[in-house]
Design a protein around this motif. Structure first.
Motif, short mmCIF file in Angstrom:
data_model
loop_
_atom_site.label_atom_id
_atom_site.label_comp_id
_atom_site.label_asym_id
_atom_site.label_seq_id
_atom_site.Cartn_x
_atom_site.Cartn_y
_atom_site.Cartn_z
N HIS A 91 24.97 33.17 110.93
CA HIS A 91 24.81 33.54 110.07
C HIS A 91 24.12 32.52 109.08
O HIS A 91 23.60 32.55 107.35
CB HIS A 91 26.72 33.02 109.09
CG HIS A 91 27.56 33.89 109.57
ND1 HIS A 91 28.39 34.44 108.42
CD2 HIS A 91 27.78 34.65 110.55
CE1 HIS A 91 29.38 34.96 109.77
NE2 HIS A 91 28.66 35.16 110.48
N LEU A 92 23.33 31.51 109.47
CA LEU A 92 22.69 30.56 108.91
C LEU A 92 21.57 31.10 109.03
O LEU A 92 21.16 31.19 107.55
CB LEU A 92 21.94 29.23 109.85
CG LEU A 92 23.20 28.31 110.51
CD1 LEU A 92 23.05 27.41 111.03
CD2 LEU A 92 23.30 26.88 109.58
N ILE A 93 20.71 31.88 109.14
CA ILE A 93 19.74 32.41 109.12
C ILE A 93 19.51 34.22 108.00
O ILE A 93 19.02 34.26 106.81
CB ILE A 93 19.21 33.32 110.77
CG1 ILE A 93 18.48 32.31 111.63
CG2 ILE A 93 17.83 34.67 110.00
CD1 ILE A 93 18.43 33.40 112.47
N VAL A 94 21.04 34.64 108.10
CA VAL A 94 20.97 35.83 107.48
C VAL A 94 21.62 34.74 106.04
O VAL A 94 20.52 35.11 105.04
CB VAL A 94 21.70 37.12 107.62
CG1 VAL A 94 22.64 37.93 106.81
CG2 VAL A 94 21.55 37.72 108.73
N GLY A 95 21.98 34.20 105.59
CA GLY A 95 22.38 33.53 105.10
C GLY A 95 20.98 32.47 103.69
O GLY A 95 21.15 32.83 102.78
N HIS A 96 20.56 32.17 104.91
CA HIS A 96 19.76 31.55 104.27
C HIS A 96 18.33 32.22 103.07
O HIS A 96 17.76 31.85 102.63
CB HIS A 96 19.46 30.11 104.58
CG HIS A 96 19.90 28.79 104.69
ND1 HIS A 96 20.32 28.46 103.39
CD2 HIS A 96 20.85 28.12 105.73
CE1 HIS A 96 20.91 26.95 103.44
NE2 HIS A 96 21.73 27.57 105.04
N ALA A 97 18.52 33.47 103.82
CA ALA A 97 17.30 34.43 104.09
C ALA A 97 17.62 35.07 102.69
O ALA A 97 16.91 35.15 101.69
CB ALA A 97 16.82 35.47 105.14
N GLN A 98 18.82 35.16 102.13
CA GLN A 98 19.38 35.82 101.08
C GLN A 98 19.13 34.38 100.15
O GLN A 98 18.99 35.22 99.12
CB GLN A 98 20.76 36.33 101.34
CG GLN A 98 20.79 37.83 101.86
CD GLN A 98 22.29 38.06 102.56
OE1 GLN A 98 23.06 37.23 102.30
NE2 GLN A 98 22.61 39.48 102.79
#
Length: 272
Positions: A91-98
């Motif tokens: 969730h950290l990776i996906v959320g901050h990529a977005q």
């Protein structure tokens, strides 16, 4: 050796808490030093609405949050010892990529320069988690990220409520949803020590004025891009918030007739 930013146990923060964004949002907590009050108060006209110093600062904070929390997510996938910790990393990776994609999209439209690396304070948190292993990593990640996301939550709402800039409001809406998701993921690890949260937060950094100052890129320096890995397709997505029920709040207006047999319920205020 444990980083100087933390001491024994579940990592007592002693300098200050950095966000996200978020960071989430006082400058001392998010990596943007309030070094020029005149600049922060300055408002520029754009085709998307007025752009205040606080608006600009918010966009930079979103970028800064991703520059250290995205790598934390990668560490969680590599070193986490439980499924919930690894899920939180996704969730950290996906959320901050977005969020990073959104911040990089609107920054040039609003004339905002974005940093390419986290602040020294944020790097200190990342270094602490890089050095941690096993269950110690799990607990430190959950506590650090729960503190930082919790700090910025209400501040994002303030930007969303007060900004007159369309692009900034859109980013704040997305950031609010992402931060709430990340708070939930940290709590889902079962490793957040709620009793210690208030005591682990101090108000100001003690390591000097550059400790929380963004490092802006040099002319011609390639922009760092936080990309969502193909391996996480369909994973780590924050829940999509349900749209509020429409409300006609014009003075003297009356509600639409109820559908026969339907159960009435209070309507949520419309988002503007």
């Amino acid at each position: 050796m444990r980083s100087r930013y933390f001491v024994t146990g579940t990592s007592l923060l002693i300098g200050s808490v950095v966000v996200t964004l978020g960071v989430i949002m006082s400058p001392a907590l998010t990596g943007v030093q309030q070094e020029n009050q005149t600049n922060l108060a300055k408002t520029n006209s754009t085709q998307y609405g007025p752009l205040t110093g606080a608006d600009k600062e918010f966009v930079v904070k979103v970028r800064l949050a991703g520059l250290w929390e995205y790598p934390v997510g990668e560490l969680a996938l590599k070193k986490g010892t439980t499924a919930p910790v690894k899920t939180a990393g996704e969730h950290l990776i996906v959320g901050h990529a977005q969020l990073d994609d959104a911040a990089r999209d609107i920054a040039p439209k609003l004339g905002i320069t974005l940093p390419n690396k986290p602040t020294p304070q944020q790097q200190g948190f990342l270094d602490t988690l890089t050095a941690a292993t096993g269950k110690n990593f799990d607990s430190e990640m959950a506590q650090i990220l729960r503190i930082t996301h919790g700090q910025i939550f209400s501040s994002i709402a303030k930007i969303r409520a007060t900004s007159k800039n369309t692009l900034v409001r859109q980013l704040a809406t997305q950031a609010n949803n992402t931060v709430l998701d990340h708070i939930t993921q940290m709590e889902n690890t079962g490793m957040v020590d709620y009793e210690r949260l208030p005591a682990q937060i101090t108000e100001t950094p003690t390591q000097g004025p550059d400790f929380t100052k963004p490092v802006m890129p040099k002319p011609g320096e390639p922009m760092v891009v936080l990309k969502k890995p193909a391996s996480l397709e369909g994973k780590g997505e924050p829940p999509t918030p349900s749209p509020p029920a429409p409300v006609d709040d014009a003075p003297g207006s009356s509600a639409s007739p109820a559908t026969p047999g339907a159960t009435s319920s209070p309507s949520a205020p419309a988002v503007r």
